[in-house]
Design a protein around this motif. Structure first.
Motif, PDB file in Angstrom:
ATOM      1  N   GLY A 127      -4.828  60.601  42.175  1.00  0.00           N
ATOM      2  CA  GLY A 127      -4.398  59.530  43.068  1.00  0.00           C
ATOM      3  C   GLY A 127      -2.932  59.203  42.863  1.00  0.00           C
ATOM      4  O   GLY A 127      -2.273  59.696  41.933  1.00  0.00           O
ATOM      5  N   ALA A 128      -2.430  58.380  43.757  1.00  0.00           N
ATOM      6  CA  ALA A 128      -1.024  57.957  43.704  1.00  0.00           C
ATOM      7  C   ALA A 128      -0.951  56.520  43.204  1.00  0.00           C
ATOM      8  O   ALA A 128      -1.878  55.727  43.379  1.00  0.00           O
ATOM      9  CB  ALA A 128      -0.371  58.073  45.075  1.00  0.00           C
ATOM     10  N   ARG A 129       0.178  56.194  42.577  1.00  0.00           N
ATOM     11  CA  ARG A 129       0.423  54.827  42.098  1.00  0.00           C
ATOM     12  C   ARG A 129       1.838  54.425  42.521  1.00  0.00           C
ATOM     13  O   ARG A 129       2.824  54.971  42.031  1.00  0.00           O
ATOM     14  CB  ARG A 129       0.276  54.768  40.580  1.00  0.00           C
ATOM     15  N   LEU A 130       1.911  53.491  43.449  1.00  0.00           N
ATOM     16  CA  LEU A 130       3.192  52.968  43.915  1.00  0.00           C
ATOM     17  C   LEU A 130       3.424  51.622  43.232  1.00  0.00           C
ATOM     18  O   LEU A 130       2.598  50.710  43.338  1.00  0.00           O
ATOM     19  CB  LEU A 130       3.198  52.808  45.431  1.00  0.00           C
ATOM     20  N   VAL A 131       4.569  51.511  42.539  1.00  0.00           N
ATOM     21  CA  VAL A 131       4.883  50.314  41.760  1.00  0.00           C
ATOM     22  C   VAL A 131       6.069  49.610  42.415  1.00  0.00           C
ATOM     23  O   VAL A 131       7.107  50.229  42.669  1.00  0.00           O
ATOM     24  CB  VAL A 131       5.212  50.665  40.297  1.00  0.00           C
ATOM     25  N   LEU A 132       5.891  48.307  42.651  1.00  0.00           N
ATOM     26  CA  LEU A 132       6.891  47.504  43.359  1.00  0.00           C
ATOM     27  C   LEU A 132       7.332  46.355  42.457  1.00  0.00           C
ATOM     28  O   LEU A 132       6.496  45.692  41.826  1.00  0.00           O
ATOM     29  CB  LEU A 132       6.292  46.964  44.662  1.00  0.00           C
ATOM     30  N   TRP A 133       8.656  46.121  42.381  1.00  0.00           N
ATOM     31  CA  TRP A 133       9.215  44.966  41.663  1.00  0.00           C
ATOM     32  C   TRP A 133      10.017  44.128  42.646  1.00  0.00           C
ATOM     33  O   TRP A 133      10.871  44.640  43.381  1.00  0.00           O
ATOM     34  CB  TRP A 133      10.141  45.405  40.539  1.00  0.00           C
ATOM     35  N   LEU A 134       9.739  42.823  42.661  1.00  0.00           N
ATOM     36  CA  LEU A 134      10.508  41.880  43.468  1.00  0.00           C
ATOM     37  C   LEU A 134      10.951  40.728  42.570  1.00  0.00           C
ATOM     38  O   LEU A 134      10.158  40.228  41.766  1.00  0.00           O
ATOM     39  CB  LEU A 134       9.667  41.339  44.632  1.00  0.00           C
ATOM     40  N   PRO A 135      12.219  40.290  42.683  1.00  0.00           N
ATOM     41  CA  PRO A 135      12.717  39.215  41.802  1.00  0.00           C
ATOM     42  C   PRO A 135      12.059  37.873  42.117  1.00  0.00           C
ATOM     43  O   PRO A 135      11.746  37.577  43.273  1.00  0.00           O
ATOM     44  CB  PRO A 135      14.227  39.185  42.082  1.00  0.00           C
ATOM     45  N   PHE A 136      11.873  37.075  41.072  1.00  0.00           N
ATOM     46  CA  PHE A 136      11.303  35.744  41.249  1.00  0.00           C
ATOM     47  C   PHE A 136      12.250  34.850  42.039  1.00  0.00           C
ATOM     48  O   PHE A 136      13.453  35.102  42.111  1.00  0.00           O
ATOM     49  CB  PHE A 136      11.014  35.091  39.889  1.00  0.00           C
ATOM     50  N   TRP A 137      11.679  33.830  42.603  1.00  0.00           N
ATOM     51  CA  TRP A 137      12.483  32.795  43.267  1.00  0.00           C
ATOM     52  C   TRP A 137      13.424  32.183  42.236  1.00  0.00           C
ATOM     53  O   TRP A 137      13.014  31.726  41.182  1.00  0.00           O
ATOM     54  CB  TRP A 137      11.570  31.735  43.877  1.00  0.00           C
ATOM     55  N   THR A 138      14.744  32.191  42.547  1.00  0.00           N
ATOM     56  CA  THR A 138      15.759  31.896  41.532  1.00  0.00           C
ATOM     57  C   THR A 138      15.718  30.461  41.032  1.00  0.00           C
ATOM     58  O   THR A 138      16.153  30.186  39.926  1.00  0.00           O
ATOM     59  CB  THR A 138      17.150  32.180  42.120  1.00  0.00           C
ATOM     60  N   GLY A 158      16.658  43.020  46.650  1.00  0.00           N
ATOM     61  CA  GLY A 158      17.109  43.118  45.277  1.00  0.00           C
ATOM     62  C   GLY A 158      16.054  43.651  44.324  1.00  0.00           C
ATOM     63  O   GLY A 158      16.166  43.484  43.114  1.00  0.00           O
ATOM     64  N   GLY A 159      15.013  44.295  44.845  1.00  0.00           N
ATOM     65  CA  GLY A 159      13.957  44.858  44.012  1.00  0.00           C
ATOM     66  C   GLY A 159      14.036  46.367  43.962  1.00  0.00           C
ATOM     67  O   GLY A 159      15.043  46.974  44.341  1.00  0.00           O
ATOM     68  N   ARG A 160      12.953  46.980  43.530  1.00  0.00           N
ATOM     69  CA  ARG A 160      12.894  48.441  43.499  1.00  0.00           C
ATOM     70  C   ARG A 160      11.445  48.889  43.622  1.00  0.00           C
ATOM     71  O   ARG A 160      10.511  48.112  43.358  1.00  0.00           O
ATOM     72  CB  ARG A 160      13.521  49.004  42.222  1.00  0.00           C
ATOM     73  N   ILE A 161      11.281  50.136  44.017  1.00  0.00           N
ATOM     74  CA  ILE A 161       9.954  50.698  44.210  1.00  0.00           C
ATOM     75  C   ILE A 161       9.979  52.160  43.769  1.00  0.00           C
ATOM     76  O   ILE A 161      10.964  52.875  44.036  1.00  0.00           O
ATOM     77  CB  ILE A 161       9.496  50.568  45.678  1.00  0.00           C
ATOM     78  N   VAL A 162       8.939  52.593  43.075  1.00  0.00           N
ATOM     79  CA  VAL A 162       8.864  53.971  42.597  1.00  0.00           C
ATOM     80  C   VAL A 162       7.449  54.493  42.829  1.00  0.00           C
ATOM     81  O   VAL A 162       6.488  53.721  42.963  1.00  0.00           O
ATOM     82  CB  VAL A 162       9.217  54.078  41.100  1.00  0.00           C
TER      83      VAL A 162
END
Length: 494
Positions: free
Chosen positions: A463-474, A449-453
């Protein structure tokens, strides 16, 4: 629950049921308008007739007074005959008024006619007597006054009829509004019920399509509703079973392929390691170069096989495996695993980690972080630095992996997550990847349920920058403890 045979019939039935309350309201409105029209027509007609007859009654009363005065003076029999004729006309007018006026409102008219009858008898018995003349003239004067009262009463009756018509119209308008609101309420309830009945099978189909899109073939698909939608559900169930069979066959094929490839590959690796250690005797420089090529390609082939199997496994995420995971600990653990490879090229790590609980599978999140960090190491130059920055972004934990490599061109930032896509190779002599590392990472991230760009660095460095989002524990809020925050810069193994 009963459903019509087809969705079209169900929609037509819904439209019919939705229209019934309004048809009923319109029918009642039409009936009310017809009744009101007929009543208004009758009321207007009666009002006009009452007004005309009352005016005619007053005129005839005046004519009788004049004839009576003439008769008392002239005593001409022809005048008395004219009086009789006008008297008959007055009686006829009185009869017509009695038909138009209710019995409770005809007393002034009746009194006037009784008075005129007495005067008529007195006039017929008239003798040339002064006292009789005065009495008759005063009587007819009173009779005309009574006729004026009759006219006023008739006008009051006409106005009462108009008021009654207005009351009827107001009552009809009130009742029609009640019928309209009742019909609207019933129509809304019917529309809500029918929308629910129509939306339920559509929602079941949507859930089935989402289930198939998520590669979840474990649950049977069942759609309740009209026969054509049930048939569509049956076809989706057939598709689910077919896809499940193909998935099982594919998994079995990949497992067998992995076993069949790993067995000779392991033998080749063991053989190259033995030759490298000099078990078969000393090797010349040319032989060592060939051995090095064989060994590197063997490692590359093994990594490709492992990536291929891992990519296949990444397509299915079991919901029961989602648990609270400390993202900061996993990042720190993965960095420790890659410390030796980074030290060999003098690459340092700058960690700014937070103990944030995210929802996920610890093993798969470890794979995500491992692929991101290994990709950063592969493209980082010697003496480079990799930054690992964690922060809170609304309801998600945010992780940035920043390297000092050549970066990712803007036109390739979406394609780097495609299967088997490989950008510009590393500048140094490194083992070529399979092009599945970031693809696997994205599959796992989406399953969580997250996303990455992929982005460029925000400073002036390349350089490269990879950004990751993960939802918190509900079931918890973000767990942040400033005492546990880690900021390290390390260039050698611990």
């Amino acid at each position: 629950m009963y459903y019509p045979r087809s969705l079209v019939n169900f929609i037509l039935l819904s439209f019919f049921l939705f229209s019934v309350p309004f048809i009923f309201a319109l029918t009642k409105l039409n009936t009310t308008l017809n009744d009101l029209t007929m009543q208004s027509r009758e009321s207007v007609f009666n009002s006009v007739m009452v007004a005309r007859l009352s005016r005619q009654f007053l005129e005839q009363a005046g004519a009788l007074e004049r004839l009576a005065r003439q008769y008392t003076v002239l005593e001409d029999r022809a005048i008395l005959d004219d009086y009789v004729r006008v008297h008959e006309m007055l009686t006829d007018t009185r009869t017509q008024l009695m038909q138009l006026v209710s019995k409770d409102k005809d007393k002034p008219l009746q009194d006037a006619m009784d008075e005129e009858a007495i005067l008529f008898r007195a006039l017929q018995k008239y003798k040339s007597n002064k006292e009789d003349v005065t009495q008759i003239i005063d009587g007819y004067r009173a009779f005309v006054t009574h006729a004026q009262v009759v006219q006023q009463a008739a006008y009051a009756v006409a106005m009462s009829s108009v008021d009654q018509l207005q009351e009827t119209a107001d009552a009809g308008h009130k009742h029609w509004r009640i019928w309209l609101w009742a019909a609207l309420a019933i129509a809304i309830l019917l529309a809500a019920l029918l929308a629910f009945l129509i939306a339920r099978p559509v929602r079941q189909i949507d859930q089935a399509i989402r289930q198939l899109g998520a590669a979840d073939f474990s649950k049977e698909i069942e759609v309740r509703g009209p026969s054509d939608l049930r048939y569509l559900g049956q076809r989706l169930e057939w598709l689910r079973a077919r896809l499940q069979t193909l998935e099982e066959q594919q998994t079995k094929f990949l497992r067998n392929l992995s076993h069949e490839l790993k067995t000779p590959l392991t033998a080749i690796r063991e053989g190259t390691e033995l030759l490298r250690d000099g078990i078969g005797g000393n090797l010349k420089d040319e032989q060592r170069e060939i051995l090095h090529i064989v060994r590197e390609n063997t490692l590359s082939l093994q990594r490709m096989i492992e990536d291929l199997l891992q990519y296949h496994q990444s397509r299915v995420m079991e919901p029961s495996a989602l648990l609270p995971v400390d993202l900061g600990d996993i990042v720190h653990h993965v960095v420790r695993e890659h410390r030796l490879a980074a030290w060999a090229r003098l690459i340092s790590f700058e960690e700014k980690l937070l103990p944030l609980l995210v929802t996920g599978n610890a093993k798969k999140i470890t794979t995500i972080i491992d692929n991101l960090i290994s990709n950063a190491i592969k493209y980082s130059p010697r003496l480079g630095k990799i930054q690992l920055l964690m922060s809170v972004d609304k309801d998600c934990a945010r992780l940035e992996v920043i390297d000092e490599g050549p970066g990712i061109p803007e036109n390739e930032r979406e394609r780097v997550f495609e299967s088997f896509f490989q950008g510009n190779p590393p500048t140094e002599d490194r083992v070529k990847g399979s092009g599945l590392g970031l693809t696997i990472a994205r599959e796992y991230v989406l399953a969580h349920g997250g996303r990455i760009v992929a982005k460029s660095r925000e400073d002036e460095h390349s350089g490269a920058r990879l950004v990751l989002w993960l939802p918190f524990w509900t079931s918890t809020l973000p767990l942040i403890n400033s005492n546990r925050q880690k900021t390290t810069t390390q260039g050698s193994p611990r």
